[in-house]
Design a protein around this motif. Structure first.
Motif, mmCIF file in Angstrom:
data_model
loop_
_atom_site.group_PDB
_atom_site.id
_atom_site.type_symbol
_atom_site.label_atom_id
_atom_site.label_comp_id
_atom_site.label_asym_id
_atom_site.label_seq_id
_atom_site.Cartn_x
_atom_site.Cartn_y
_atom_site.Cartn_z
ATOM 1 N N VAL A 175 -47.510 49.134 58.714
ATOM 2 C CA VAL A 175 -48.260 47.867 58.826
ATOM 3 C C VAL A 175 -47.662 46.892 59.829
ATOM 4 O O VAL A 175 -48.174 45.777 59.982
ATOM 5 C CB VAL A 175 -48.360 47.174 57.448
ATOM 6 N N GLN A 176 -46.599 47.263 60.549
ATOM 7 C CA GLN A 176 -45.905 46.292 61.400
ATOM 8 C C GLN A 176 -46.813 45.657 62.446
ATOM 9 O O GLN A 176 -46.665 44.472 62.774
ATOM 10 C CB GLN A 176 -44.699 46.950 62.074
ATOM 11 N N GLU A 177 -47.775 46.397 62.976
ATOM 12 C CA GLU A 177 -48.671 45.850 63.996
ATOM 13 C C GLU A 177 -49.663 44.855 63.422
ATOM 14 O O GLU A 177 -50.302 44.108 64.174
ATOM 15 C CB GLU A 177 -49.426 46.988 64.688
ATOM 16 N N LEU A 178 -49.797 44.832 62.091
ATOM 17 C CA LEU A 178 -50.750 43.929 61.447
ATOM 18 C C LEU A 178 -50.106 42.606 61.045
ATOM 19 O O LEU A 178 -50.817 41.671 60.663
ATOM 20 C CB LEU A 178 -51.353 44.599 60.200
ATOM 21 N N LEU A 179 -48.795 42.529 61.099
ATOM 22 C CA LEU A 179 -48.086 41.333 60.625
ATOM 23 C C LEU A 179 -48.034 40.289 61.733
ATOM 24 O O LEU A 179 -47.031 40.096 62.407
ATOM 25 C CB LEU A 179 -46.679 41.712 60.157
ATOM 26 N N ILE A 180 -49.157 39.599 61.913
ATOM 27 C CA ILE A 180 -49.317 38.631 62.994
ATOM 28 C C ILE A 180 -49.412 37.234 62.381
ATOM 29 O O ILE A 180 -50.280 36.988 61.534
ATOM 30 C CB ILE A 180 -50.587 38.927 63.812
ATOM 31 N N PRO A 181 -48.540 36.317 62.766
ATOM 32 C CA PRO A 181 -48.607 34.955 62.219
ATOM 33 C C PRO A 181 -49.955 34.293 62.492
ATOM 34 O O PRO A 181 -50.611 34.563 63.500
ATOM 35 C CB PRO A 181 -47.467 34.224 62.948
ATOM 36 N N ASP A 182 -50.364 33.419 61.556
ATOM 37 C CA ASP A 182 -51.593 32.619 61.667
ATOM 38 C C ASP A 182 -52.850 33.480 61.721
ATOM 39 O O ASP A 182 -53.869 33.066 62.290
ATOM 40 C CB ASP A 182 -51.546 31.710 62.899
ATOM 41 N N THR A 183 -52.784 34.671 61.134
ATOM 42 C CA THR A 183 -53.943 35.555 61.098
ATOM 43 C C THR A 183 -54.264 35.906 59.639
ATOM 44 O O THR A 183 -53.365 36.283 58.894
ATOM 45 C CB THR A 183 -53.663 36.854 61.881
ATOM 46 N N PRO A 184 -55.528 35.763 59.206
ATOM 47 C CA PRO A 184 -55.880 36.141 57.842
ATOM 48 C C PRO A 184 -55.601 37.625 57.601
ATOM 49 O O PRO A 184 -55.989 38.468 58.408
ATOM 50 C CB PRO A 184 -57.385 35.844 57.773
ATOM 51 N N ILE A 185 -54.936 37.925 56.516
ATOM 52 C CA ILE A 185 -54.568 39.304 56.216
ATOM 53 C C ILE A 185 -54.685 39.550 54.717
ATOM 54 O O ILE A 185 -54.311 38.706 53.900
ATOM 55 C CB ILE A 185 -53.140 39.611 56.724
ATOM 56 N N LEU A 186 -55.252 40.687 54.359
ATOM 57 C CA LEU A 186 -55.379 41.094 52.966
ATOM 58 C C LEU A 186 -54.191 41.998 52.630
ATOM 59 O O LEU A 186 -53.992 43.029 53.267
ATOM 60 C CB LEU A 186 -56.697 41.845 52.738
ATOM 61 N N ILE A 187 -53.400 41.588 51.659
ATOM 62 C CA ILE A 187 -52.192 42.326 51.284
ATOM 63 C C ILE A 187 -52.317 42.825 49.853
ATOM 64 O O ILE A 187 -52.697 42.074 48.955
ATOM 65 C CB ILE A 187 -50.933 41.436 51.418
ATOM 66 N N GLU A 188 -51.999 44.112 49.672
ATOM 67 C CA GLU A 188 -51.912 44.684 48.334
ATOM 68 C C GLU A 188 -50.437 44.976 48.053
ATOM 69 O O GLU A 188 -49.723 45.540 48.896
ATOM 70 C CB GLU A 188 -52.720 45.984 48.245
ATOM 71 N N GLY A 189 -49.972 44.577 46.887
ATOM 72 C CA GLY A 189 -48.572 44.796 46.572
ATOM 73 C C GLY A 189 -48.267 44.583 45.107
ATOM 74 O O GLY A 189 -49.159 44.334 44.298
ATOM 75 N N LYS A 190 -46.978 44.684 44.768
ATOM 76 C CA LYS A 190 -46.527 44.529 43.389
ATOM 77 C C LYS A 190 -45.732 43.236 43.239
ATOM 78 O O LYS A 190 -44.934 42.875 44.102
ATOM 79 C CB LYS A 190 -45.655 45.718 42.977
#
Length: 504
Positions: free
Chosen positions: A330-345
């Motif tokens: 997912v490193q290419e998706l971790l962009i500041p100030d960008t809406p992102i849907l994260i699934e985690g624990k």
């Protein structure tokens, strides 16, 4: 423990929390001077101040929050925190406005049912105190500014330099003069040069032809100003990024404003960060957030990359951890100030709740913008009447220019509630017809749009719709009606069409 034996008055002197060295009004049994004798007036004063602030917040929440924002205007993190508090108190914080804002955050009566605070100019980055006072002094002396050219002509451009003007444009403070921020930015150098040239002419006693005509006819002197370039505005994402950078928060809209509806449409249950502490440890959840910071590190064991994330949504902030295996995906998706849907624990550690990221997906702002909801007929209270000849309608360049202009003022479809109605005049004929523009070309601020339309050569007026008064469906488009004197009957007939449009 040592008991106090007696007390005596020893004149007036400064008293500190740690006590005094010599004479003291507390004499101990062992003859020692108290070194830990806490001044009870200290705690009493704090208690009184606490009572005062609690009273003000409970009874004057808008004024209290405005003062709190002002006192912390130099700290964007605190400003963002207090703006979130305002949302919890049902207080709206409006963005800065060159013709309304003062130095500080100011309570305004924009909505009697909901408190409103106007952003202070002192909280905008890249604008100094001298520039602010220069703007406010000119506005106080000669009234509001009417255009960017007017602003440049009236202020001291050495005090309010191009960097300050750029910040005002990017953060939206000049939206009341020109809501197309990209156009305003490209126009700014032209307006500055024009204003500087005018200043030199005035110093030498010279006036150009337009200025002389303006003096004789008492009309605007700005006909000689350069024409703004015809360019499309910045994408919404870029405008929001400018606002976040200069103000510390989003003004136009939050990138996640409509996230709940979109997530529901996708069948995804999203947990807000404000409720993260309520989740059980190891629970798998989805969050829809904006990343404010991405910190990459190398693991000590095998020097693989991982990351710590700072993220926020409308209700709160939280931290997240991306371990090496997930980070590679997912490193290419971790962009500041960008809406992102994260699934985690959910992970609880050291009295701190964080999220262990397992999957991530970028969400573009377009995906978070729902279709404009149907507008109830009672909401249509104004419309824009625009005159077009059949010759101009048959000219593609003219229609393209009109389309761009209307689109610039209808960026937020959820707020665009003013329809545009084209009154079509057949060249050489007195008959007329009307065409209602589609919802994608409805606008928000009809008065600014009318000003822009007239400036671009499209005759237009704002019309406030009167009640029907039982007049029913009248003949839709009567003949021989001058554009400047369209009758109430004619407009009521258009209103009935608009109501049918809404009901459909």
């Amino acid at each position: 423990m040592v008991k106090i034996k007696s007390r005596k008055l020893v004149s007036t002197q400064e008293v500190y929390d740690i006590g005094v060295e010599r004479d003291h009004n507390f004499i101990l049994e062992n003859g020692l001077v108290a070194s830990n004798c806490f001044n009870k007036s200290h705690s009493t004063a704090y208690g009184y101040v606490t009572y005062q602030t609690a009273y003000l917040k409970a009874n004057y929440p808008v004024e209290y929050m405005a003062a709190l924002l002002t006192s912390n205007s130099g700290d964007q993190d605190k400003v963002q925190k207090y703006i979130a508090n305002c949302q919890e108190l049902n207080i709206t914080v409006q963005g800065p406005d060159i013709n309304r804002s003062g130095v500080d955050f100011t309570p305004v009566d924009a909505n009697p049912e909901k408190g409103t605070i106007l952003f202070g100019l002192s909280a905008i980055k890249n604008i100094g105190d001298n520039a602010i006072h220069c703007i406010l002094a000119e506005r106080e002396a000669n009234g509001p500014f009417h255009s960017l050219a007017d602003l440049c002509d009236r202020i001291n451009l050495h005090t309010v330099n191009s960097r300050a003007l750029e910040a005002l444009i990017k953060c939206g403070a000049l939206d009341g003069l020109n809501s197309n921020r990209k156009q305003a930015l490209e126009y700014m150098p032209l307006a500055i040069k024009w204003a500087q040239d005018r200043a030199k002419e005035q110093e030498t006693g010279q006036l150009n032809l337009f200025d002389q005509l303006a003096v004789m006819t008492e009309t605007s002197t700005f006909e000689s100003a350069p024409v703004p370039p015809n360019v499309a505005d910045f994408p919404v994402e870029e405008k929001l990024q400018f606002e976040k950078e200069l103000l510390g928060f989003y003004v136009s809209e939050h990138p996640l404003k409509n996230a709940g509806r979109i997530a529901e449409h996708l069948g995804i249950t999203v947990v807000s960060l404000g409720k993260l502490d309520e989740q059980k440890s190891r629970t798998k959840i989805n969050v829809l957030v904006v990343l404010t910071e991405v910190k990459q590190i190398l693991t000590k064991k095998d020097e693989r990359r991982m990351a710590f994330l700072q993220m926020e949504d409308i209700e709160g902030k939280a931290e997240a951890v991306v371990f090496p295996d997930t980070y590679e995906q997912v490193q290419e998706l971790l962009i500041p100030d960008t809406p992102i849907l994260i699934e985690g624990k959910v992970d609880r550690r050291d009295d701190r709740t964080q999220l262990i990221v397992e999957e991530a997906k970028i969400l573009k702002l377009d995906e978070l913008t729902p279709l404009r909801p149907a507008i109830a007929p009672t909401r249509i209270t104004e419309m824009i009447l625009l005159e077009l000849t059949t010759d101009r309608i048959n000219t593609p360049e003219v229609l393209d220019r009109l389309k761009v202009l209307l689109e610039e003022h209808s960026a937020d479809k959820t707020k665009a509630t003013v329809p545009a109605v084209a009154i079509i005049v057949k060249s050489g004929d007195r008959h007329r017809a009307a065409a209602i523009c589609g919802p994608n070309f409805w606008v928000q601020d009809c008065h600014n749009v009318v000003t822009a339309l007239n400036s671009a050569g499209f005759p237009a007026v704002v019309y406030s719709l009167p009640p029907l008064n039982g007049m029913g469906n009248l003949p839709p488009f009567p003949d021989q009606i001058p554009f400047q004197h369209i009758t109430v009957s004619y407009l009521n007939s258009i209103r009935s069409i608009l109501q049918q449009f809404d009901e459909a």
